[in-house]
Write a protein that holds these residues in place. Structure first.
Motif, PDB file in Angstrom:
ATOM      1  N   UNK A  20       0.827  -1.204   0.000  1.00 17.07           N
ATOM      2  CA  UNK A  20       0.000   0.000   0.000  1.00 17.07           C
ATOM      3  C   UNK A  20       0.861   1.254   0.000  1.00 17.07           C
ATOM      4  N   UNK A  21       1.898   1.268   0.821  1.00 13.29           N
ATOM      5  CA  UNK A  21       2.777   2.448   0.891  1.00 13.29           C
ATOM      6  C   UNK A  21       3.497   2.659  -0.431  1.00 13.29           C
ATOM      7  N   UNK A  22       3.950   1.576  -1.068  1.00 12.03           N
ATOM      8  CA  UNK A  22       4.593   1.707  -2.381  1.00 12.03           C
ATOM      9  C   UNK A  22       3.611   2.305  -3.385  1.00 12.03           C
ATOM     10  N   UNK A  23       2.373   1.838  -3.365  1.00 11.92           N
ATOM     11  CA  UNK A  23       1.353   2.382  -4.260  1.00 11.92           C
ATOM     12  C   UNK A  23       1.031   3.835  -3.965  1.00 11.92           C
ATOM     13  N   UNK A  24       1.009   4.204  -2.685  1.00  5.13           N
ATOM     14  CA  UNK A  24       0.730   5.591  -2.322  1.00  5.13           C
ATOM     15  C   UNK A  24       1.845   6.521  -2.785  1.00  5.13           C
ATOM     16  N   UNK A  25       3.092   6.087  -2.633  1.00  7.58           N
ATOM     17  CA  UNK A  25       4.220   6.898  -3.105  1.00  7.58           C
ATOM     18  C   UNK A  25       4.173   7.012  -4.626  1.00  7.58           C
ATOM     19  N   UNK A  26       3.846   5.927  -5.303  1.00  4.66           N
ATOM     20  CA  UNK A  26       3.729   5.970  -6.764  1.00  4.66           C
ATOM     21  C   UNK A  26       2.615   6.915  -7.193  1.00  4.66           C
ATOM     22  N   UNK A  27       1.533   6.940  -6.441  1.00  2.00           N
ATOM     23  CA  UNK A  27       0.435   7.849  -6.763  1.00  2.00           C
ATOM     24  C   UNK A  27       0.872   9.302  -6.611  1.00  2.00           C
ATOM     25  N   UNK A  28       1.586   9.600  -5.535  1.00  4.96           N
ATOM     26  CA  UNK A  28       2.070  10.969  -5.341  1.00  4.96           C
ATOM     27  C   UNK A  28       3.027  11.384  -6.455  1.00  4.96           C
ATOM     28  N   UNK A  29       3.896  10.471  -6.845  1.00 11.87           N
ATOM     29  CA  UNK A  29       4.859  10.782  -7.908  1.00 11.87           C
ATOM     30  C   UNK A  29       4.147  10.951  -9.247  1.00 11.87           C
ATOM     31  N   UNK A  30       3.139  10.134  -9.491  1.00  7.47           N
ATOM     32  CA  UNK A  30       2.432  10.183 -10.763  1.00  7.47           C
ATOM     33  C   UNK A  30       1.568  11.438 -10.880  1.00  7.47           C
ATOM     34  N   UNK A  31       1.021  11.907  -9.784  1.00  8.58           N
ATOM     35  CA  UNK A  31       0.166  13.089  -9.801  1.00  8.58           C
ATOM     36  C   UNK A  31       0.989  14.378  -9.807  1.00  8.58           C
ATOM     37  N   UNK A  32       2.219  14.319  -9.379  1.00  9.51           N
ATOM     38  CA  UNK A  32       3.057  15.525  -9.280  1.00  9.51           C
ATOM     39  C   UNK A  32       3.169  16.305 -10.590  1.00  9.51           C
ATOM     40  N   UNK A  33       3.341  15.664 -11.754  1.00 18.10           N
ATOM     41  CA  UNK A  33       3.443  16.441 -12.994  1.00 18.10           C
ATOM     42  C   UNK A  33       2.195  17.279 -13.303  1.00 18.10           C
ATOM     43  N   UNK A  34       1.055  16.862 -12.798  1.00 19.46           N
ATOM     44  CA  UNK A  34      -0.158  17.651 -13.020  1.00 19.46           C
ATOM     45  C   UNK A  34      -0.069  19.010 -12.339  1.00 19.46           C
ATOM     46  N   UNK A  39       5.573  17.120 -18.334  1.00 21.11           N
ATOM     47  CA  UNK A  39       5.004  16.019 -19.112  1.00 21.11           C
ATOM     48  C   UNK A  39       4.518  14.912 -18.178  1.00 21.11           C
ATOM     49  N   UNK A  40       3.335  14.363 -18.429  1.00 20.61           N
ATOM     50  CA  UNK A  40       2.862  13.265 -17.573  1.00 20.61           C
ATOM     51  C   UNK A  40       3.667  11.991 -17.813  1.00 20.61           C
ATOM     52  N   UNK A  41       3.626  11.115 -16.838  1.00 22.47           N
ATOM     53  CA  UNK A  41       4.331   9.845 -16.933  1.00 22.47           C
ATOM     54  C   UNK A  41       3.601   8.911 -17.891  1.00 22.47           C
ATOM     55  N   UNK A  42       4.280   7.873 -18.398  1.00 25.21           N
ATOM     56  CA  UNK A  42       3.613   6.910 -19.290  1.00 25.21           C
ATOM     57  C   UNK A  42       2.555   6.105 -18.530  1.00 25.21           C
ATOM     58  N   UNK A  43       1.652   5.468 -19.264  1.00 28.79           N
ATOM     59  CA  UNK A  43       0.568   4.712 -18.614  1.00 28.79           C
ATOM     60  C   UNK A  43       1.043   3.627 -17.652  1.00 28.79           C
TER      61      UNK A  43
END
Length: 78
Positions: A20-34, A39-43
């Protein structure tokens, strides 16, 4: 201090929390470009965010396993 033996679902809860923590960190990193206007990250990066839900399900399974074990112990004690 007496150490209690780990319940059957404790390992699943720990693994679920880590996933869960790995997914939460990935979510924060993925939303940061917005917010940063880059440029947004790849799918594939968005797929890693799904680990948050997977971790939650793993932890819930561990919790249910622990509850079932406690019920079995309580029923056998009667």
């Amino acid at each position: 201090m007496t150490a209690t033996p780990p319940a059957p679902g404790d390992g699943l809860v720990r693994v679920g929390a880590i996933v869960f923590i790995v997914g939460a960190v990935a979510t924060l990193i993925t939303v940061a470009p917005l917010f940063l206007g880059t440029e947004p990250f790849p799918p594939v990066a968005y797929a890693v965010c799904m680990l948050m839900g997977v971790g939650f399900v793993i932890a819930a399974a561990g919790l249910l396993r622990s509850i079932a074990d406690q019920r079995r112990q309580a029923a056998s004690g009667r």
